[in-house]
Design an enzyme around this catalytic site. Structure first.
Site, PDB file in Angstrom:
ATOM      1  N   ALA A  68       0.860  -1.179   0.000  1.00  0.00           N
ATOM      2  CA  ALA A  68       0.000   0.000   0.000  1.00  0.00           C
ATOM      3  C   ALA A  68       0.898   1.231   0.000  1.00  0.00           C
ATOM      4  O   ALA A  68       2.038   1.173   0.474  1.00  0.00           O
ATOM      5  CB  ALA A  68      -0.867  -0.012   1.247  1.00  0.00           C
ATOM      6  N   GLY A 112       0.664  -5.090   0.803  1.00  0.00           N
ATOM      7  CA  GLY A 112      -0.496  -5.169  -0.092  1.00  0.00           C
ATOM      8  C   GLY A 112      -0.139  -5.765  -1.445  1.00  0.00           C
ATOM      9  O   GLY A 112      -1.012  -6.311  -2.129  1.00  0.00           O
ATOM     10  N   GLU A 115      -0.352  -9.417  -0.934  1.00  0.00           N
ATOM     11  CA  GLU A 115      -1.778  -9.736  -0.791  1.00  0.00           C
ATOM     12  C   GLU A 115      -2.504  -9.671  -2.136  1.00  0.00           C
ATOM     13  O   GLU A 115      -3.363 -10.491  -2.431  1.00  0.00           O
ATOM     14  CB  GLU A 115      -2.423  -8.764   0.202  1.00  0.00           C
ATOM     15  CG  GLU A 115      -1.880  -8.938   1.615  1.00  0.00           C
ATOM     16  CD  GLU A 115      -2.350  -7.829   2.542  1.00  0.00           C
ATOM     17  OE1 GLU A 115      -1.861  -6.693   2.398  1.00  0.00           O
ATOM     18  OE2 GLU A 115      -3.214  -8.097   3.388  1.00  0.00           O
ATOM     19  N   GLU A 135       4.383  -5.243   7.161  1.00  0.00           N
ATOM     20  CA  GLU A 135       3.591  -4.191   7.814  1.00  0.00           C
ATOM     21  C   GLU A 135       3.958  -4.018   9.284  1.00  0.00           C
ATOM     22  O   GLU A 135       3.824  -2.926   9.838  1.00  0.00           O
ATOM     23  CB  GLU A 135       2.091  -4.498   7.692  1.00  0.00           C
ATOM     24  CG  GLU A 135       1.538  -4.380   6.283  1.00  0.00           C
ATOM     25  CD  GLU A 135       1.593  -5.667   5.483  1.00  0.00           C
ATOM     26  OE1 GLU A 135       2.386  -6.577   5.833  1.00  0.00           O
ATOM     27  OE2 GLU A 135       0.848  -5.776   4.493  1.00  0.00           O
TER      28      GLU A 135
HETATM   29  N1  CAA Z   1       4.610   3.270  -0.399  1.00  0.00           N
HETATM   30  C1  CAA Z   1       5.031   4.439  -0.915  1.00  0.00           C
HETATM   31  N2  CAA Z   1       6.226   4.601  -1.539  1.00  0.00           N
HETATM   32  C2  CAA Z   1       7.012   3.520  -1.643  1.00  0.00           C
HETATM   33  C3  CAA Z   1       6.638   2.268  -1.120  1.00  0.00           C
HETATM   34  C4  CAA Z   1       5.360   2.161  -0.482  1.00  0.00           C
HETATM   35  N3  CAA Z   1       4.889   0.995  -0.003  1.00  0.00           N
HETATM   36  N4  CAA Z   1       7.638   1.376  -1.353  1.00  0.00           N
HETATM   37  C5  CAA Z   1       8.595   2.056  -2.001  1.00  0.00           C
HETATM   38  N5  CAA Z   1       8.225   3.350  -2.184  1.00  0.00           N
HETATM   39  C6  CAA Z   1       8.980   4.426  -2.819  1.00  0.00           C
HETATM   40  C7  CAA Z   1      10.128   4.901  -1.941  1.00  0.00           C
HETATM   41  O1  CAA Z   1       9.668   5.808  -0.981  1.00  0.00           O
HETATM   42  C8  CAA Z   1      11.044   5.510  -2.967  1.00  0.00           C
HETATM   43  O2  CAA Z   1      10.538   6.779  -3.328  1.00  0.00           O
HETATM   44  P1  CAA Z   1      11.527   8.070  -3.358  1.00  0.00           P
HETATM   45  O3  CAA Z   1      12.490   7.722  -4.472  1.00  0.00           O
HETATM   46  O4  CAA Z   1      10.603   9.181  -3.690  1.00  0.00           O
HETATM   47  O5  CAA Z   1      12.173   8.120  -2.026  1.00  0.00           O
HETATM   48  C9  CAA Z   1      10.871   4.598  -4.184  1.00  0.00           C
HETATM   49  O6  CAA Z   1       9.621   3.914  -3.991  1.00  0.00           O
HETATM   50  C10 CAA Z   1      11.957   3.539  -4.306  1.00  0.00           C
HETATM   51  O7  CAA Z   1      12.040   2.843  -3.077  1.00  0.00           O
HETATM   52  P2  CAA Z   1      13.397   2.679  -2.243  1.00  0.00           P
HETATM   53  O8  CAA Z   1      14.307   3.812  -2.493  1.00  0.00           O
HETATM   54  O9  CAA Z   1      13.013   2.408  -0.820  1.00  0.00           O
HETATM   55  O10 CAA Z   1      13.987   1.374  -2.945  1.00  0.00           O
HETATM   56  P3  CAA Z   1      14.931   0.268  -2.293  1.00  0.00           P
HETATM   57  O11 CAA Z   1      15.362  -0.612  -3.420  1.00  0.00           O
HETATM   58  O12 CAA Z   1      15.978   0.895  -1.451  1.00  0.00           O
HETATM   59  O13 CAA Z   1      13.988  -0.576  -1.297  1.00  0.00           O
HETATM   60  C11 CAA Z   1      11.979  -1.756  -0.688  1.00  0.00           C
HETATM   61  C12 CAA Z   1      12.933  -1.338  -1.819  1.00  0.00           C
HETATM   62  C13 CAA Z   1      12.681  -2.750   0.238  1.00  0.00           C
HETATM   63  C14 CAA Z   1      10.786  -2.444  -1.322  1.00  0.00           C
HETATM   64  C15 CAA Z   1      11.549  -0.515   0.124  1.00  0.00           C
HETATM   65  O14 CAA Z   1      11.087   0.470  -0.786  1.00  0.00           O
HETATM   66  C16 CAA Z   1      10.458  -0.770   1.105  1.00  0.00           C
HETATM   67  O15 CAA Z   1      10.712  -1.306   2.177  1.00  0.00           O
HETATM   68  N6  CAA Z   1       9.201  -0.376   0.795  1.00  0.00           N
HETATM   69  C17 CAA Z   1       8.094  -0.466   1.696  1.00  0.00           C
HETATM   70  C18 CAA Z   1       7.597  -1.910   1.815  1.00  0.00           C
HETATM   71  C19 CAA Z   1       6.445  -1.982   2.794  1.00  0.00           C
HETATM   72  O16 CAA Z   1       6.599  -1.693   3.964  1.00  0.00           O
HETATM   73  N7  CAA Z   1       5.243  -2.403   2.311  1.00  0.00           N
HETATM   74  C20 CAA Z   1       4.081  -2.501   3.121  1.00  0.00           C
HETATM   75  C21 CAA Z   1       3.247  -1.270   2.984  1.00  0.00           C
HETATM   76  S1  CAA Z   1       1.874  -1.212   4.093  1.00  0.00           S
HETATM   77  C22 CAA Z   1       0.712  -2.187   3.416  1.00  0.00           C
HETATM   78  O17 CAA Z   1       0.868  -2.752   2.353  1.00  0.00           O
HETATM   79  C23 CAA Z   1      -0.557  -2.239   4.197  1.00  0.00           C
HETATM   80  C24 CAA Z   1      -1.511  -3.297   3.876  1.00  0.00           C
HETATM   81  O18 CAA Z   1      -1.239  -4.440   3.637  1.00  0.00           O
HETATM   82  C25 CAA Z   1      -2.885  -2.981   3.942  1.00  0.00           C
END
Ligand code: CAA
Length: 261
Positions: A68, A112, A115, A135
């Site tokens: 998400a 998400g 999922e 999460e």
């Molecule tokens: N939401 C918003 N932006 C996101 C994102 C997310 N879930 N995942 C990545 N991005 C964005 C980053 O913020 C970054 O943007 P900027 O360049 O503007 O900073 C861009 O995508 C590239 O990401 P990274 O620089 O972080 O890339 P990386 O290769 O270093 O890392 C990653 C990759 C490990 C996937 C890391 O991006 C990450 O941990 N992302 C979040 C994963 C996460 O926590 N997902 C769960 C979300 S909550 C959810 O999904 C709720 C639910 O089930 C209902």
């Protein structure tokens, strides 16, 4: 129809198949409201079009979807989340979609994104795929079925570890655990997913929908109820021309031509 967050294609060499690519490259295909709304619209269009028999849902080489959209969600209140049915509304549309959807996953399928892949009918993974429910690292939990579906797919121990620690699973582990149907080389992912979709698109669409309903029912009902449902639907297929065509084609040693009636 054109979309801001999706690319929807009808591949020339795959009749009856629609390929949907999630397309927010700057955010690793994070699922924001716009994307989920557009995905619902694309599913509505696919459901209404008799020519569409199977979908393939994919992302980019780097990410199927990294979850998400955390930036969109971070300041929301409970009232806003609840009133808008935030994030979860889009998931329900996929649950209700009656045609088959194959998830073709390369790179990250997190939160998400994992999922969303599990909401599809089966997952074909590239050898680069990484699945996880991180999460917990954000102080929250999966919101569109992760605690339930991951547990059913990979068992309690692995699901609990992944959900409580946020550990990711690579493609080989996901295949061993039964999360994905198979793993293919990353550069063959779309080709393999389209080949499977083309095969499904050539079957009787009525039989495909009924088979899908029954496999889904296996997660919802007891064995005896599921087998009773199967018996009814198995017999009901004999009301369709497609059953006559399929069996006649076998006897006449030719390819069947299913019409969906
Ligand atoms: N939401 C918003 N932006 C996101 C994102 C997310 N879930 N995942 C990545 N991005 C964005 C980053 O913020 C970054 O943007 P900027 O360049 O503007 O900073 C861009 O995508 C590239 O990401 P990274 O620089 O972080 O890339 P990386 O290769 O270093 O890392 C990653 C990759 C490990 C996937 C890391 O991006 C990450 O941990 N992302 C979040 C994963 C996460 O926590 N997902 C769960 C979300 S909550 C959810 O999904 C709720 C639910 O089930 C209902």
């Amino acid at each position: 129809m054109s979309y801001e967050t999706l690319i929807v294609e009808t591949p020339a060499d795959a009749a009856g198949v629609t390929l949907i690519r999630l397309n927010r490259p700057d955010a690793l295909n994070a699922l924001n409201s716009r994307l989920l709304e557009e995905l619902s619209q694309a599913l509505d269009a696919a459901e209404a079009d008799d020519a569409v028999r199977c979908l393939v849902l994919t992302g980019s080489e780097r990410a199927f979807a990294a979850g998400a959209d955390i930036k969109e969600m971070s300041d929301k209140t409970y009232a806003e989340m609840f009133a808008a049915d935030f994030f979860t509304k889009g998931a329900r549309r996929i649950e209700q979609f009656r045609k088959p959807i194959i998830a073709a996953v390369a790179g990250y399928a997190l939160g998400g994104g994992c999922e969303l892949a599990m909401l599809c009918d089966f997952i074909i993974a590239a050898d680069t795929a990484k699945f996880g429910q991180p999460e917990i690292n954000l102080g929250v939990m999966p919101g569109i079925g992760g605690t339930q579906r991951l547990t059913r797919f990979v068992g309690k121990s692995k699901a609990m570890e992944m959900i409580l620690t946020g550990r990711m699973m690579d493609a080989a582990e996901a295949e061993r655990a039964g999360l994905v149907s198979r793993v293919v080389a990353a550069d063959k992912l779309i080709e393999e997913a389209l080949a499977a979709a083309r095969k499904i698109a050539g079957q009787s669409p009525l039989a495909v929908m009924m088979n899908k309903e029954l496999v889904e029912a296996a997660y919802e009902t007891t064995l005896s109820t599921g087998v009773a449902m199967e018996r009814r639907l198995f017999h009901s297929l004999f009301a369709f021309e497609d059953q006559k065509e399929g069996m006649a084609a076998f006897v006449e040693k030719r390819k069947p031509h299913f019409k969906g009636r």
